[in-house]
Design a protein around this motif. Sequence first.
Motif, PDB file in Angstrom:
ATOM      1  N   VAL A  11       0.840  -1.193   0.000  1.00 14.67           N
ATOM      2  CA  VAL A  11       0.000   0.000   0.000  1.00 14.67           C
ATOM      3  C   VAL A  11       0.876   1.245   0.000  1.00 14.67           C
ATOM      4  N   LEU A  12       1.943   1.222   0.764  1.00 13.16           N
ATOM      5  CA  LEU A  12       2.848   2.384   0.794  1.00 13.16           C
ATOM      6  C   LEU A  12       3.503   2.592  -0.564  1.00 13.16           C
ATOM      7  N   GLY A  13       3.890   1.515  -1.237  1.00 11.95           N
ATOM      8  CA  GLY A  13       4.493   1.627  -2.565  1.00 11.95           C
ATOM      9  C   GLY A  13       3.520   2.225  -3.565  1.00 11.95           C
ATOM     10  N   LEU A  14       2.264   1.790  -3.492  1.00 13.31           N
ATOM     11  CA  LEU A  14       1.237   2.333  -4.380  1.00 13.31           C
ATOM     12  C   LEU A  14       1.000   3.818  -4.100  1.00 13.31           C
ATOM     13  N   LEU A  15       0.975   4.190  -2.837  1.00  6.37           N
ATOM     14  CA  LEU A  15       0.780   5.598  -2.480  1.00  6.37           C
ATOM     15  C   LEU A  15       1.960   6.459  -2.946  1.00  6.37           C
ATOM     16  N   GLU A  16       3.186   5.937  -2.802  1.00  6.26           N
ATOM     17  CA  GLU A  16       4.367   6.678  -3.254  1.00  6.26           C
ATOM     18  C   GLU A  16       4.339   6.869  -4.760  1.00  6.26           C
ATOM     19  N   ALA A  17       3.963   5.865  -5.509  1.00  4.97           N
ATOM     20  CA  ALA A  17       3.875   5.960  -6.966  1.00  4.97           C
ATOM     21  C   ALA A  17       2.820   6.990  -7.358  1.00  4.97           C
ATOM     22  N   ARG A  18       1.675   6.948  -6.689  1.00  2.00           N
ATOM     23  CA  ARG A  18       0.597   7.891  -6.981  1.00  2.00           C
ATOM     24  C   ARG A  18       1.034   9.315  -6.641  1.00  2.00           C
ATOM     25  N   GLU A  19       1.734   9.489  -5.511  1.00  8.42           N
ATOM     26  CA  GLU A  19       2.213  10.797  -5.077  1.00  8.42           C
ATOM     27  C   GLU A  19       3.202  11.357  -6.100  1.00  8.42           C
ATOM     28  N   LYS A  20       4.097  10.506  -6.598  1.00 11.27           N
ATOM     29  CA  LYS A  20       5.084  10.933  -7.590  1.00 11.27           C
ATOM     30  C   LYS A  20       4.383  11.408  -8.868  1.00 11.27           C
ATOM     31  N   LYS A  21       3.380  10.687  -9.303  1.00 14.21           N
ATOM     32  CA  LYS A  21       2.638  11.030 -10.517  1.00 14.21           C
ATOM     33  C   LYS A  21       1.915  12.371 -10.332  1.00 14.21           C
ATOM     34  N   VAL A  22       1.269  12.564  -9.196  1.00 13.85           N
ATOM     35  CA  VAL A  22       0.548  13.812  -8.932  1.00 13.85           C
ATOM     36  C   VAL A  22       1.534  14.975  -8.791  1.00 13.85           C
ATOM     37  N   ARG A  23       2.694  14.741  -8.161  1.00 16.14           N
ATOM     38  CA  ARG A  23       3.715  15.778  -8.014  1.00 16.14           C
ATOM     39  C   ARG A  23       4.194  16.242  -9.393  1.00 16.14           C
ATOM     40  N   GLU A  24       4.417  15.299 -10.326  1.00 14.49           N
ATOM     41  CA  GLU A  24       4.829  15.649 -11.698  1.00 14.49           C
ATOM     42  C   GLU A  24       3.745  16.467 -12.398  1.00 14.49           C
ATOM     43  N   GLU A  25       2.467  16.093 -12.168  1.00 10.16           N
ATOM     44  CA  GLU A  25       1.347  16.834 -12.752  1.00 10.16           C
ATOM     45  C   GLU A  25       1.302  18.256 -12.194  1.00 10.16           C
ATOM     46  N   VAL A  26       1.577  18.435 -10.913  1.00 14.33           N
ATOM     47  CA  VAL A  26       1.601  19.762 -10.286  1.00 14.33           C
ATOM     48  C   VAL A  26       2.698  20.617 -10.918  1.00 14.33           C
ATOM     49  N   VAL A  27       3.885  20.042 -11.129  1.00 17.00           N
ATOM     50  CA  VAL A  27       4.999  20.778 -11.745  1.00 17.00           C
ATOM     51  C   VAL A  27       4.611  21.204 -13.166  1.00 17.00           C
ATOM     52  N   ARG A  28       4.028  20.283 -13.948  1.00 16.17           N
ATOM     53  CA  ARG A  28       3.629  20.590 -15.324  1.00 16.17           C
ATOM     54  C   ARG A  28       2.579  21.704 -15.344  1.00 16.17           C
ATOM     55  N   LEU A  29       1.605  21.621 -14.460  1.00 16.77           N
ATOM     56  CA  LEU A  29       0.549  22.638 -14.410  1.00 16.77           C
ATOM     57  C   LEU A  29       1.081  23.999 -13.964  1.00 16.77           C
ATOM     58  N   ARG A  30       2.054  24.014 -13.037  1.00 11.77           N
ATOM     59  CA  ARG A  30       2.659  25.287 -12.608  1.00 11.77           C
ATOM     60  C   ARG A  30       3.399  25.943 -13.782  1.00 11.77           C
ATOM     61  N   GLU A  31       4.143  25.135 -14.560  1.00 12.38           N
ATOM     62  CA  GLU A  31       4.851  25.677 -15.723  1.00 12.38           C
ATOM     63  C   GLU A  31       3.863  26.239 -16.739  1.00 12.38           C
ATOM     64  N   GLU A  32       2.771  25.525 -16.962  1.00 15.95           N
ATOM     65  CA  GLU A  32       1.749  26.003 -17.894  1.00 15.95           C
ATOM     66  C   GLU A  32       1.101  27.275 -17.359  1.00 15.95           C
ATOM     67  N   ALA A  33       0.848  27.333 -16.068  1.00 14.26           N
ATOM     68  CA  ALA A  33       0.257  28.526 -15.461  1.00 14.26           C
ATOM     69  C   ALA A  33       1.186  29.730 -15.614  1.00 14.26           C
ATOM     70  N   GLU A  34       2.484  29.527 -15.464  1.00 19.86           N
ATOM     71  CA  GLU A  34       3.456  30.623 -15.645  1.00 19.86           C
ATOM     72  C   GLU A  34       3.432  31.112 -17.089  1.00 19.86           C
ATOM     73  N   ARG A  35       3.356  30.168 -18.043  1.00 18.95           N
ATOM     74  CA  ARG A  35       3.315  30.530 -19.464  1.00 18.95           C
ATOM     75  C   ARG A  35       2.039  31.324 -19.751  1.00 18.95           C
ATOM     76  N   VAL A  36       0.917  30.853 -19.239  1.00 17.52           N
ATOM     77  CA  VAL A  36      -0.355  31.544 -19.452  1.00 17.52           C
ATOM     78  C   VAL A  36      -0.326  32.915 -18.783  1.00 17.52           C
ATOM     79  N   GLN A  37       0.246  33.004 -17.594  1.00 16.99           N
ATOM     80  CA  GLN A  37       0.336  34.282 -16.886  1.00 16.99           C
ATOM     81  C   GLN A  37       1.175  35.278 -17.683  1.00 16.99           C
ATOM     82  N   ALA A  38       2.285  34.821 -18.278  1.00 19.14           N
ATOM     83  CA  ALA A  38       3.129  35.699 -19.091  1.00 19.14           C
ATOM     84  C   ALA A  38       2.366  36.173 -20.324  1.00 19.14           C
ATOM     85  N   ALA A  39       1.649  35.262 -20.984  1.00 17.56           N
ATOM     86  CA  ALA A  39       0.866  35.624 -22.174  1.00 17.56           C
ATOM     87  C   ALA A  39      -0.243  36.605 -21.790  1.00 17.56           C
TER      88      ALA A  39
END
Length: 156
Positions: A4-32
């Motif tokens: 269960v901990l391994g599954l949670l860590e994998a899910r956390e890593k995936k969501v963390r990557e999604e947060v980073v991608r969305l922050r970069e997109e938000a910065e691009r949109v904010q600049a535009a």
Amino acid sequence: MPSVLGLLEAREKKVREEVVRLREEAERVQAALGEAERALQRLADARATVAEVLAEPPSVVVEPVGSAVAGSAVPRWAEGMTASVLPADHQRIISVLESAAGREGMRCRQLAAALGLQAVPAKVEGLRSKAKRLAEQGWALQTQPGVFIPLGTPAG
């Protein structure tokens, strides 16, 4: 079977990557968005300025008579005008035409040589165009095709 901990860590890593991608997109949109807002403000300012200018009563704009700028149009000659109102290249042509050699009339090839230019077709044709413009505007006379004298010299 995965832990269960391994599954949670994998899910956390995936969501963390999604947060980073969305922050970069938000910065691009904010600049535009910032650039679009600045462009909108410039247009609004321009519209307001034009509206102010159009609302004012018309005024007469007097063009200053001074020395000409290179590339500017050749003004029509009028009594009392001096060559200083002409573009620099045209002033040089008038100066050569007003010299002793020019008073008899000069062909454009001779004019090129007197101005220190190579008598190649491109230079000669450029001078011919400028000399014709001077003649059209009353600064010089074309006594025969391709022969120019300064204004005030009897054609002969």
